[in-house]
Write a protein that holds these residues in place. Structure first.
Motif, short mmCIF file in Angstrom:
data_model
loop_
_atom_site.label_atom_id
_atom_site.label_comp_id
_atom_site.label_asym_id
_atom_site.label_seq_id
_atom_site.Cartn_x
_atom_site.Cartn_y
_atom_site.Cartn_z
N ALA A 100 -10.24 -0.30 8.80
CA ALA A 100 -9.87 1.07 8.49
C ALA A 100 -8.45 1.24 7.96
CB ALA A 100 -10.05 1.95 9.70
N SER A 101 -7.54 0.36 8.38
CA SER A 101 -6.15 0.63 8.02
C SER A 101 -5.90 0.55 6.52
CB SER A 101 -5.22 -0.29 8.78
OG SER A 101 -5.57 -1.63 8.49
N HIS A 102 -6.51 -0.39 5.85
CA HIS A 102 -6.21 -0.56 4.42
C HIS A 102 -7.49 -0.81 3.64
CE1 HIS A 102 -1.98 -0.38 4.96
NE2 HIS A 102 -1.94 -1.42 5.75
N ILE A 103 -8.32 0.21 3.57
CA ILE A 103 -9.62 -0.03 2.94
C ILE A 103 -9.53 -0.36 1.46
CG2 ILE A 103 -10.98 1.33 4.57
CD1 ILE A 103 -11.01 3.57 2.47
N TYR A 104 -8.41 -0.05 0.85
CA TYR A 104 -8.30 -0.30 -0.59
C TYR A 104 -7.47 -1.55 -0.90
CZ TYR A 104 -10.12 4.45 -0.93
OH TYR A 104 -10.91 5.56 -0.81
N GLU A 105 -7.04 -2.27 0.16
CA GLU A 105 -6.15 -3.40 -0.09
C GLU A 105 -6.94 -4.68 -0.36
OE1 GLU A 105 -3.22 -4.08 2.92
OE2 GLU A 105 -2.54 -5.93 1.97
N PRO A 106 -6.78 -5.26 -1.54
CA PRO A 106 -7.49 -6.50 -1.82
C PRO A 106 -6.81 -7.69 -1.14
CG PRO A 106 -6.32 -5.72 -3.78
CD PRO A 106 -5.98 -4.79 -2.67
N MET A 148 2.52 -3.94 -11.30
CA MET A 148 1.18 -3.44 -11.48
C MET A 148 0.92 -2.36 -10.42
SD MET A 148 -2.07 -3.09 -11.25
CE MET A 148 -2.41 -3.86 -9.67
N ASN A 167 -7.04 6.05 3.71
CA ASN A 167 -5.66 6.22 4.16
C ASN A 167 -4.76 6.83 3.09
OD1 ASN A 167 -6.67 3.66 3.42
ND2 ASN A 167 -4.66 2.75 3.72
N SER A 192 -10.94 -7.85 -7.43
CA SER A 192 -9.81 -7.32 -8.21
C SER A 192 -9.16 -8.42 -9.00
CB SER A 192 -8.71 -6.80 -7.28
OG SER A 192 -8.96 -5.50 -6.87
N CYS A 248 -15.07 2.30 -5.59
CA CYS A 248 -14.31 2.10 -4.35
C CYS A 248 -15.05 1.23 -3.35
CB CYS A 248 -13.97 3.46 -3.74
SG CYS A 248 -15.37 4.29 -3.00
N VAL A 265 -16.61 2.10 -0.81
CA VAL A 265 -16.57 2.63 0.55
C VAL A 265 -17.00 4.10 0.62
CG1 VAL A 265 -14.89 0.99 1.43
CG2 VAL A 265 -14.07 3.06 0.30
N ASP A 282 -5.87 0.19 -13.13
CA ASP A 282 -4.59 -0.48 -12.96
C ASP A 282 -3.72 -0.21 -14.17
OD1 ASP A 282 -5.78 -1.52 -10.75
OD2 ASP A 282 -5.82 -3.61 -11.45
N LEU A 332 -5.63 -8.12 -10.61
CA LEU A 332 -4.60 -7.10 -10.70
C LEU A 332 -4.17 -6.91 -12.14
CD1 LEU A 332 -2.63 -8.04 -7.47
CD2 LEU A 332 -4.42 -6.31 -7.77
N PHE A 355 -15.44 5.02 6.39
CA PHE A 355 -14.17 4.34 6.14
C PHE A 355 -13.12 5.44 6.01
CE2 PHE A 355 -17.30 1.42 4.51
CZ PHE A 355 -16.83 0.18 4.89
N GLU A 384 -10.98 -3.51 -10.91
CA GLU A 384 -11.81 -3.97 -9.82
C GLU A 384 -13.27 -3.73 -10.16
OE1 GLU A 384 -11.23 -1.78 -6.16
OE2 GLU A 384 -10.91 -3.65 -5.07
N MET A 433 0.84 -1.19 0.00
CA MET A 433 0.00 0.00 0.00
C MET A 433 0.88 1.26 0.00
SD MET A 433 -3.06 -1.15 -0.13
CE MET A 433 -3.99 0.37 0.06
#
Lengths: 528, 329, 134, 287
Positions: free
Chosen positions: D13-19, B250, B110, D58, D253, D255, B243, D60, B107, D64, B75
């Motif tokens: 909350a820490s990584h809302i976009y991390e798949p 990527m 970050n 997603s 997104c 979210v 992407d 990659l 949410f 997504e 991230m």
């Protein structure tokens, strides 16, 4: 453009003909929108119901390819009703009698019949255009891309001169340049008949200037091949090698099959570009070049304004500047005169051999670009041309008679197909289709078709259809609307997967060698 | 409180450039004012709001969300140096307050807070607007506010972080005991409120359902979908995600998007709830003046005026609101 | 972050904007020039997004030469030697006018000038044109 | 229906976009256009979804897309996604095989609030692809029938071939838990349809015998369907607070940040996709 973009704010009327300005020159289009709101009259002469047609005082949907008749019709009315600027005609022009004789035949009734409009539209448009103190003609490829494009342009000029609308603010004959540096490429002599600043290659004195400046002898004095005739020559086997720098003729030239035949027939094809294209796919050598963001130099805008381009980042991988590559080839040919240290050095040379660019040194155009002619370091640039006098002295009326397009709809191919661009894509799409938001907006090739035709043929909006002409066939999604009139189709040439130029006709204007993109005969049917 | 001259402020910010990624108003080569580093151009704290949206320092046009290497997702990380942004007007600070809330609610985004956390925000107000115009005093919502009296800036810290920084500023204490500040505040309070009244009135009319589709259609014929209104708006937060490969890796990226584009809501099926220009034009203004009132309790147009300046056909929010009030009240 | 004032690569209106380049030398945005005579801080959607294609992974980054019918990577020297020798060969065998040069309305004045000069001064042909007509 | 609680939001909350990489454990064709994927979370974790929620899938390099979850949380150890090949991402997803990994974020959005629906008679109305999210609720009801009153399933599709979950449709029809009525818009030449009526889904509503006071109707289907189905339900006497709809929008997104799915002041991904009709009926462009 004879005038400046800011002239839109100083004019009483714009005759917009063959330009979809809000889509192709958005920030000129918006000026027109604002001017209309403030009371400027707008006549849109365009078969398609473009955005500006919705706010225009008159929208005249003349048949594609009938511009000469339409413009002659306007002049007929203007002369007949005494709306011409007689003083201007007398003191600043010549050959008026011939013009008068030719436009005499174009009565509103006859004009209306040719253009498939009403006689009232001809009369009203003539009155509206000739009424204000200053009126502009703004046009684009809708005027030029015809087998009689030169006649169209001359007719625009005739109309402007007849009403005294050349040589002052808020007037003029104003072609909008569709690519960022068409103006510059022409100014720089990337044309088969002229050196920089329109100095003719057939003129011995011009050749002598360049022979001296370049330190060479025997510069050729014959006019060379145009893009379109070069492809023909390649097909005939006359042309053996082609060097293409940043062009994509496989997508941009008429009759793709014919282009492919020509390019494949060459002994040697070099393509220098930033992205792979259908043209690089045929090349013997592909040279990776820097794009606009990676180079220094200048572009010349449609209002003849020479402006700086500056390097913001490095080219990717081993890609190099076009001028360096060209210089290296020259060196290998034993010529050192193309070895430069910087684009600025090239511009300095340009200013020395090009009178209209004489004052275009980088330090002068550092903050604000200048409009040519700008002959020396002190000259402030020229916002509009032909002030007081024309370059040739008197303005020459070059009247033309209406000639029909080369290929008109018939029983087998009953539709009239025109090609052009859309707002979100640029030219052959190599850049915009790789731009996320723009690609998202227009992802698929489409063909515009009128509601009535669609209904008759059982075609629904967004459904796939086959469009074909005598040259080829492509698949596109139908866009059903009233933007085009019944019997017409419109396609863009941005899409490699449905290249509109697989369909277009290679008929050329005899003088300008411009292809007839705005008229060919086509057929459309549901795709299975 | 201290009183500092423009030069003293410049020296002060320069001294902070080691610790912070400084974004101060500078005048570039062709006269355009931007938020940049002091090396980019002439320090130009005076001259009013920056044409570009200042919230772009935390929510830029382009951002990387994560990079994937051999299937491992990394991230985006906070920047090496915290950001210090100088030159936000009172309206800009209202905008920042809102998008802080927007990106935190439900949410926490970050990618935004990577930049926002630890940042320092310095406002500017008083007699240093365009052509010497008086700019509204924010009176908070930032770490430090620089309030011009026409000669000097009163340097007003509002947070502990702000106070700590102001201590390091080499400038005289403001010796007037607050009298000076009081006068400026009065001047700020007395600023004309026409825009505010117009926009509030228009907001009310829209929420009452008085603004017709015919009106939106008429405005829509002037929109060419340049997207400038959205891209210049400090409270516009919409983005597109995609992407793209870079150096064999990527990268998921996001860029500013615009609700004025047909593709903004178009679904894969082709269904498009905002498939007409009329719907998009209505949304642009309805969203800020009605929908957000419903959702957040207040309108989210903070009257900065950027959309009006950047719209090539003069249909920014204030212009349209004036038209709405004229026609529908 | 670096800002570079430049001219839009799309239509001929000639709007100017600043390209934003990040610390890694990548384009990350566009800011209109608010002082430009034509664009006055305004841009169209193509201009606003003009930072997005230069770093597309499809970019051509290495010279390529056709060998056995396929384009394969080559060094600059190899590619340019081939270009020069082949063009020379064609010129000698078929005459100056058997070669043509297509310049570009998308490249700079300086580069158009250079290519036009290459065609005329070096290859002695006026077969040079660009796509103004297209 | 229920906006996600703050605590739930803060969990991720820490990584809302991390798949999170999840494995495809089975894949089968539903129709020529739709496939059903069964997915397992890493380390045997549960997704923890409620019926009606969606995940962001997603692949990659391809992006997504939001996909509604087709299986009930009562099915432990996996979740299922019924996916139509409609765009870049879904096209790529269709090419993947058992053992391949996809990225998952979520679950997101509001859900069919089974606690609030407890004791009610439910009319579950799905059109076309709408059966994918509806299936999560149907499965839930099938596994816990005692929590509800009378359960009715109405399903309509374009043609018999286009129907999703054909085996499930038979199973539900044969089960004593549900009263099922099916319809197809038309039958292509040479085809036949014995399992229901030929006509739009709205033909299935008038014959229903409803205990109007104790009934809730749940609708999921293509955008065009809602207005007509709602009109029929209203004719039957159902009020707007007795109708639940699940709306689809372009979500990027998931979210509530990217803005694509906003319906006036509501974000479809955050405040929806499941709404009580009275929440959205007055909003322009919602239905």
């Amino acid at each position: 453009m004879t005038n400046s973009i800011s002239c839109v704010e100083q004019t009483g009327c714009i005759l917009l003909i063959g330009s979809n300005t809000t889509e192709q020159h958005p920030l000129i289009g918006t000026r027109i929108i604002n001017a209309v709101k403030k009371g400027m009259k707008l006549i849109v002469a365009d078969n398609r119901k473009i955005r500006l047609a919705e706010i225009a005082d008159m929208h005249i949907r003349l048949e594609n390819g009938t511009n000469v008749a339409f413009l002659n019709g306007l002049m007929h009315v203007i002369i007949k009703e005494g709306l011409a600027d007689d003083e201007y005609v007398k003191t600043r022009t010549e050959n008026y009698d011939e013009l008068k004789a030719i436009v005499e035949e174009y009565t509103p009734e006859r004009t209306a019949e040719i253009c498939k409009i009403t006689p009232e539209e001809v009369v009203n448009a003539a009155r509206m255009y000739s009424a204000p103190e200053a009126a502009m003609i703004v046009y684009c490829m809708g005027i030029t891309q015809h087998s009689h494009g030169v006649d169209n342009v001359k007719s625009c000029a005739n109309l402007a001169m007849l009403t005294g609308n050349v040589g002052k603010a808020g007037t003029g004959v104003n072609p909008l340049r569709g690519q960022n540096n068409v103006q510059g490429a022409c100014d720089m002599g990337a044309l088969p008949n002229v050196y920089t600043g329109y100095q003719k290659v057939v003129d011995e004195a011009s050749r002598a200037v360049f022979e001296k400046a370049w330190g060479v002898e025997n510069l050729p004095g014959n006019v060379g091949l145009t893009v379109t005739t070069a492809i023909n020559a390649a097909c005939d086997g006359q042309l053996k090698a082609l060097f293409v720098l940043g062009e994509n003729p496989m997508m941009s030239d008429p009759d793709q099959h014919h282009v492919k035949t020509g390019l494949e027939n060459l002994d040697f094809l070099v393509v220098q570009d930033i992205f792979p294209t259908p043209t690089t796919a045929l090349a013997d050598v592909v040279l990776p070049a820097a794009c606009y963001a990676e180079k220094d130099g200048t572009f010349t805008s449609t209002e003849r304004r020479v402006q700086r381009v500056r390097k913001a980042c490095d080219p990717p991988g081993k890609a190099r500047q076009d001028w360096e590559i060209v210089g290296d080839i020259a060196k290998r040919m034993g010529y050192d005169g193309l070895t430069y240290n910087s684009p600025e050095e090239i511009m300095d040379e340009i200013t020395r051999v090009t009178p209209i660019y004489g004052g275009m040194q980088y330090d002068r155009i550092d903050q604000v670009g200048l409009q040519w002619p700008c002959p020396d370091r002190e000259h402030p640039g020229t916002p509009f041309l032909h002030k007081g006098t024309f370059k040739r002295g008197l303005g020459l009326f070059g009247p033309a008679s209406y000639m029909p397009p080369m290929e008109l709809p018939d029983e087998e191919y009953p539709f009239l197909l025109a090609t052009g661009r859309c707002y979100f894509h640029f030219h052959t799409g190599t850049m915009t289709r790789r731009t996320r938001l723009l690609d998202r907006e227009e992802r698929f090739p489409y063909v515009e078709i009128n509601l009535d035709d669609a209904k008759r043929l059982g075609i629904y909006d967004r459904f796939p259809v086959m469009v074909s002409t005598r040259r080829g066939e492509v698949k596109a999604l139908a866009r059903v609307s009233d933007v085009v009139v019944p019997g017409h189709l419109f396609m863009t040439f941005h899409f490699e997967e449905a290249a509109a130029n697989a369909l277009t006709n290679n008929a050329l204007d005899p003088v300008a060698k411009i292809p007839e993109y705005k008229v060919c005969a086509a057929q459309v049917r549901r795709a299975s | 409180m201290k009183r500092a001259k423009t030069e003293e402020l410049k020296t002060f910010f320069e001294s902070l450039s080691d610790k912070y990624d400084l974004r101060v108003p500078v005048k570039l080569h062709d006269g355009t004012r931007v938020l940049g580093s002091l090396s980019e151009g002439e320090f130009a704290i005076e001259g009013g709001k920056i044409p570009q949206k200042p919230t772009s320092v935390f929510f830029p046009q382009f951002d990387e969300m994560f990079v994937v290497t051999d299937g491992d997702v990394a991230m985006a990380k906070p920047p090496a140096k915290p950001i210090m942004v100088v030159g936000m007007t009172a309206e800009d600070l209202d905008c920042l307050e809102f998008i802080d809330k927007f990106f935190a609610e439900n949410f926490r985004d970050n990618i935004y807070y990577n930049k926002r956390d630890g940042s320092v925000v310095v406002g500017v107000s008083g007699r240093c607007g365009k052509d010497g115009e008086f700019m509204k005093i924010a009176g908070g919502k930032c770490d430090i506010e620089l309030i011009s009296d026409g000669e000097c800036f009163i340097v007003h810290p509002y947070t502990d972080k702000g106070e700590g920084l102001v201590e390091k500023l080499q400038a005289d204490e403001c010796g007037c005991g607050g009298v000076h500040m009081e006068a400026l505040r009065k001047e700020s309070d007395a600023l004309p409120k026409e825009d505010e009244e117009t926009v509030d009135k228009a907001s009310e009319l829209i929420r009452q359902g008085k603004v017709t589709d015919e009106f939106w259609d008429e405005i829509a014929t002037r929109c060419i979908a340049c997207t400038s209104c959205n891209l210049a708006c400090p409270t516009c937060t919409c983005f597109e995600v995609y992407d793209r490969e870079r150096d064999g890796k990527m990268v998921r990226q996001r860029i500013w998007d615009s609700c004025q584009l047909d593709g903004f809501m178009r679904e894969a099926s082709g269904h498009n709830p905002s498939g007409k220009q009329l719907q998009r034009t209505r949304r642009r203004i309805h969203h800020k003046l009605a929908a957000d009132v419903e959702r957040w309790g207040h309108r989210t147009c903070m009257l900065c005026g950027r959309c009006d300046e950047v719209c090539p056909t003069e249909i920014g929010i204030k212009s349209v609101c004036r038209e709405i009030v004229k026609r529908f009240s | 972050m670096k800002r570079t004032l430049t001219t839009c690569p799309y239509c001929g209106t000639g709007c100017q904007f600043y390209l934003l380049t990040d610390g890694n030398g990548r384009l990350v945005g566009v800011e209109p020039s608010s002082e430009h005579v034509i664009s006055k801080g305004q841009l169209c959607v193509k201009g606003w997004n003009a930072f997005n294609f230069p770093n597309h992974p499809d970019r051509l980054t290495v010279p390529q030469i056709r060998k056995n019918g396929k384009l394969v990577e080559a060094s600059w020297d190899e590619a340019l030697d081939l270009v020069a020798s082949k063009l020379k060969e064609v010129q000698e065998k078929h005459g100056a006018d058997s070669i043509a040069f297509f310049s570009s309305a998308k490249t700079t004045n300086e580069e158009n000038y250079a290519l036009m000069k290459l065609a005329r001064a070096v290859f002695k042909t006026n077969n040079v044109d660009h796509c103004a007509r297209l | 229906m229920n906006v996600m609680t703050k605590t739930k939001a803060e969990e991720g909350a820490s990584h809302i976009y991390e798949p999170i990489p999840c494995e495809i454990v089975s894949k089968r064709d539903l129709t020529p256009l739709e496939k059903l994927f069964r997915i397992e979370m890493p380390d045997g974790r549960e997704l923890g979804q409620r019926p009606g929620q969606f995940v962001q899938v997603s692949i990659l390099g391809y992006g997504e897309a939001p996909i509604s979850i087709s299986s009930s949380p009562t099915k432990r150890g996996y979740f299922e996604l019924g996916v139509r090949n409609a765009g870049t991402l879904t096209g790529e997803l269709h090419k993947l095989n058992v053992g391949d990994k996809i990225g998952i974020r979520g679950p997101f959005g509001t859900y069919f609030d089974v606690e609030k629906l407890a004791g009610k008679d439910l009319v579950l109305i799905a059109g076309g692809c709408g059966l994918a999210p509806m299936r999560s609720l149907i499965q839930y009801c099938q596994d816990r029938p005692s929590e509800f009153g009378k359960l009715t399933i109405l399903y309509g599709a374009k043609t018999p071939e286009d129907r999703l979950y054909k085996e499930d449709l038979i199973e539900w029809n044969e089960s004593s838990v549900f009263a099922c009525s099916y319809a197809v818009d038309g039958v292509p030449a040479g085809g036949c349809f014995n399992e229901g009526q030929v006509g739009l889904i709205t033909v299935l509503i008038p014959p229903l015998e409803l205990d109007v006071k104790n009934t809730v109707a749940v609708i999921v289907g293509p955008p065009i369907m809602y207005r007509f189905v709602i009109a029929e339900l209203k004719k039957k006497g159902l009020a707007e607070d007795q109708i639940v709809v699940s709306l689809e929008r372009y979500m990027k997104c998931g979210v509530g940040k990217c803005g694509h799915c906003a319906i006036e002041h509501l974000y479809c991904c955050l405040d929806g996709p499941v709404f009580w009709l009275n929440q959205v009926s007055s909003l322009k462009g919602a239905i």
